[in-house]
Design a protein around this motif. Structure first.
Motif, mmCIF file in Angstrom:
data_model
loop_
_atom_site.group_PDB
_atom_site.id
_atom_site.type_symbol
_atom_site.label_atom_id
_atom_site.label_comp_id
_atom_site.label_asym_id
_atom_site.label_seq_id
_atom_site.Cartn_x
_atom_site.Cartn_y
_atom_site.Cartn_z
ATOM 1 N N ASN A 12 0.664 -1.258 0.117
ATOM 2 C CA ASN A 12 0.185 0.131 -0.018
ATOM 3 C C ASN A 12 0.950 1.438 -0.124
ATOM 4 O O ASN A 12 0.284 2.323 0.519
ATOM 5 N N GLU A 89 -5.984 -2.646 9.279
ATOM 6 C CA GLU A 89 -6.619 -1.975 8.305
ATOM 7 C C GLU A 89 -5.655 -1.467 7.040
ATOM 8 O O GLU A 89 -5.891 -1.508 6.038
ATOM 9 N N ARG A 92 -5.316 -4.190 4.868
ATOM 10 C CA ARG A 92 -6.309 -4.827 4.350
ATOM 11 C C ARG A 92 -6.988 -5.964 4.733
ATOM 12 O O ARG A 92 -7.336 -6.872 3.893
ATOM 13 N N SER A 379 -14.160 5.543 5.423
ATOM 14 C CA SER A 379 -12.993 5.006 5.451
ATOM 15 C C SER A 379 -11.876 5.919 5.398
ATOM 16 O O SER A 379 -11.093 5.998 6.299
ATOM 17 N N HIS A 592 -16.029 -2.363 0.388
ATOM 18 C CA HIS A 592 -15.057 -2.930 1.444
ATOM 19 C C HIS A 592 -15.531 -4.140 2.280
ATOM 20 O O HIS A 592 -15.153 -4.120 3.566
ATOM 21 N N ARG A 594 -14.803 -7.574 3.170
ATOM 22 C CA ARG A 594 -13.924 -8.714 2.730
ATOM 23 C C ARG A 594 -14.659 -9.986 2.986
ATOM 24 O O ARG A 594 -14.427 -10.917 2.109
ATOM 25 N N SER A 630 -7.578 -12.710 4.134
ATOM 26 C CA SER A 630 -7.894 -11.156 4.111
ATOM 27 C C SER A 630 -9.333 -10.513 5.062
ATOM 28 O O SER A 630 -9.211 -9.546 5.392
ATOM 29 N N GLU A 674 -5.792 -7.692 -4.112
ATOM 30 C CA GLU A 674 -6.090 -7.074 -5.271
ATOM 31 C C GLU A 674 -6.175 -7.891 -6.590
ATOM 32 O O GLU A 674 -6.922 -7.854 -7.567
#
Length: 690
Positions: A12, A89, A92, A379, A592, A594, A630, A674
């Motif tokens: 990230n 966070e 992810r 977020s 978002h 997951r 995740s 991703e």
């Protein structure tokens, strides 16, 4: 592929905002130490460039860490107890698990060589030491690069002091000042005539990068010789005869103070009031929180632009919805000034009021066309929400905290922050009596974020809590068969059939009521599928899709797509199932969720297998494992844990052979979250069709 799923690589790291100057010896040393030491801490005073050096080193190290390079920015974190949540966070990992979150983080990061960058640790030092110690013990291929004003004190830690840039006429300090001056004033150039003055400025500022950058911006209003004279006279006032050279931290504070004096009174006031924000703010938030007295809301945009030009504030994005933020050192200076003005409490109350309003607006609009916007906005505002929550919990009347934590049920539950939500809800509930306003909402929200799919008792408690909530708000009570859903997850379809009941209409009033109306349909579709009644399941799921589409809602509509796909597999329509499942996955990822994304990815395994694509299905079996990690529920990704994954692993191994099956699963599991989503969504129509 027409989706908006965006790749940022396996990690990230943000892009570097401007040119990086010097530090070649330090970068070489960091590279060597990351190969030999599992914990490296860059130490030094504020403004010396620790964070920027760590970011540069992390970018350079990416090829060595295929498991990911993750930046965790801690400067905005006020509560040390949330440090593990911040790591989750940033990396992810959804917090939808009742297991210890740190255990889930360790499992999530145990994915090949991984570098974790913990930036600005000094204010949460003890918790950083505890978390880092546990991570290093549990994740063998993990390396940690930390920045702090002091060491973490963890066994095996290697320290690398970061010093100011070298000064002199041909130094890195001169190069940095020149680069930033040219960015501020394009006509500026370093010449033989100006080099001595530039070197003198750099020497006067002790080569501290932040001080140099603040001084360079002042060339917009002063010629170089005036800038040097101004520094000399300003510093002379603060230097005692017995102490001819300033300590470096005093040098930086003096440089910031000098920039402060060059601001107008209204700019100084805005600077001070902006210090209450964490993680940035937008214009609307600044206008609400910072207005008052001589500062009119209509003036704030222009003042923000002026502070941006002076490099006190940084604008992070373009367009109407641009966000702003301040460096931690500059924000601290503003906070001290705000306290000196005696305005700290009043501005914090306005900050809390604003984010209470944001939470209420989000709840009211959650089940509508703005859902994706709200997921992304909350977020972005996560750090500010934490500040507001801590402020409300510290207030004499904790009723505000109870209301705020309960109102955010949709954020905790649907956006992957269940663990954090549980913590805040429990703190708020401990502080108020049972008859307090908002108590029932908070109880329901707490039970909602505590339920897990296989827990029958927890499902029953959520249903009971919602009955209380509906009665308190004088709303009709919908049939809510969560107990039946839990039994179905555990394979007890016969018992679940007795429990799903009818889908009584709940009123379309309030986010919670609408949510439960839709959830009733989703659970009913799930139970029908579990009983093999696929035609009826498809009818109920389509009704759910239509109800959600009418609202423009994504999160629950994706479950409608999920059950339509599930029915399609049961009815032998794999291509229809693929289209619906991919739509569901794209929507879950956008908001978002997951947990939902992992569940839909499992459904895609079946759709691809039934559709005659066993190799792709096997890769998706690995993708599903990655996504369950995740989501913080790795046990659901184990092929031996659930009947579904065990059965499809057996079928696909028989179709492909051991070697091809194992390689396909390994390939899917090795992808970043991703990349896994991109693979699963291959062939999805344009986003306009979603």
């Amino acid at each position: 592929m027409g989706t908006s799923v965006r790749s940022s690589g396996n990690g990230n790291l943000p892009a570097e905002s401007n040119t990086f100057v010097g530090r070649e010896p330090e970068l070489a040393r960091i590279s060597a130490l990351l190969g030999s030491s599992r914990l490296l801490t860059l130490t030094g005073p504020g403004g010396v460039g620790k964070s920027r050096l760590a970011l540069r080193a992390a970018h350079a190290a990416q090829p060595e860490f295929p498991g990911g390079v993750w930046l965790v920015e801690l400067s905005d974190l006020q509560n040390p107890d949330l440090l593990t949540n911040a790591v989750a966070e940033a990396t992810r990992l959804a917090e939808q698990t009742l297991r210890p979150l740190l255990t889930a983080v360790c499992e999530h990061l145990d994915n090949g060589p991984v570098l974790l960058v913990l930036d600005t640790c000094e204010h949460v030092l003890d918790e950083c030491a505890r978390v880092v110690h546990e991570l290093l013990a549990q994740v063998p291929q993990l390396r940690v690069l930390a920045t702090s004003r002091q060491s973490l004190g963890v066994a095996g830690e290697h320290l690398l002091p970061v010093t100011p840039l070298p000064v002199g006429e041909h130094s890195d300090a001169v190069t940095l000042f020149t680069a930033r001056a040219a960015a501020a004033v394009p006509s500026f150039a370093l010449t033989d005539a100006t080099r001595a003055d530039v070197a003198a400025i750099c020497t006067r500022l002790d080569g501290i990068p932040l001080a140099l950058e603040l001084a360079a911006v002042r060339l917009r209003g002063f010629p170089l010789d005036r800038l040097l004279q101004g520094l000399d006279s300003r510093f002379d006032l603060l230097v005692s005869p017995a102490r001819p050279r300033l300590a470096r931290h005093q040098t930086l504070r003096t440089a910031i103070g000098w920039s402060h004096e060059l601001c107008t009174p209204l700019e100084r006031l805005l600077w001070a009031r902006l210090s209450v924000f964490a993680g940035g703010w937008d214009v609307e938030a600044a206008e609400f929180v910072c207005h008052g007295g001589p500062l009119d809301p209509e003036e704030i945009l222009a003042l923000l632009a002026s502070l941006t030009e002076k490099s006190i504030v940084t604008r992070e994005s373009s367009g109407v919805a641009g966000r702003y933020r301040m460096l931690d050192t500059i924000r601290t200076f503003g906070a001290d000034w705000l306290e000196g003005l005696g305005e700290q409490d009043a501005v914090r109350v306005r900050h809390l009021d604003y984010f209470r309003w944001i939470a209420r607006q989000g709840e009211a609009e959650w089940l509508g066309p703005g859902q994706r916007m709200w997921a992304e906005r909350l977020s972005l505002e996560h750090a500010n929400l934490r500040v507001a929550l801590e402020e409300s919990l510290a207030a004499p009347d904790p009723g505000t905290a109870l209301e705020l934590t309960g109102t955010l049920w949709y954020f905790w539950f649907a956006c992957g922050f269940a663990d954090e939500g549980r913590g805040y809800l429990e703190r708020a509930l401990r502080q108020v009596p049972d008859d307090a306003s908002g108590h029932t909402l908070a109880i329901w929200a707490h039970r909602l974020v505590t339920v897990v799919p296989e827990d029958v008792e927890a499902a029953e408690s959520v249903s009971a809590a919602y009955v209380w909530l509906a009665q308190e708000r004088r709303l009709p009570v919908p049939a809510l068969p969560l107990t039946g859903a839990s039994l179905a997850v555990r394979g007890e379809s016969a018992r679940s059939a007795l429990l799903y009941g009818s889908s009584a209409q709940a009123p379309g009033v309030g986010g919670g009521a609408e949510f439960f109306q839709l959830l009733t349909l989703a659970v009913q579709a799930y139970l029908l599928a579990g009983q093999g009644a696929f035609e009826r399941c498809a009818v109920v799921a389509e009704r759910l899709r239509v109800d959600c589409a009418t609202r423009g809602e994504l999160w629950m509509r994706a479950w409608g797509d999920f059950f339509v796909a599930l029915a399609g597999i049961g009815l032998g329509r794999p291509q229809d199932a693929l289209r619906s499942a991919r739509r569901a996955l794209a929507a879950k990822w956008r908001v978002h969720d997951r947990f939902g994304a992992a569940a839909v990815a499992d459904l895609l395994i079946a759709a691809e297998a039934v559709g005659g694509e066993p190799e792709r299905a096997a890769r998706l079996l690995g993708v599903g494992t990655r996504l369950w990690y995740s989501a913080g529920l790795p046990q659901f990704g184990d092929t031996e844990t659930t009947v579904f994954r065990r059965e499809y692993a057996r079928r696909l191994r028989a179709d492909l052979g051991d070697s091809a099956f194992t390689e396909a699963v390994r390939e899917g599991r090795g992808l970043s979250a991703e990349a896994a989503i991109r693979l699963a969504l291959d062939g999805l129509p344009d986003e306009a069709d979603l």
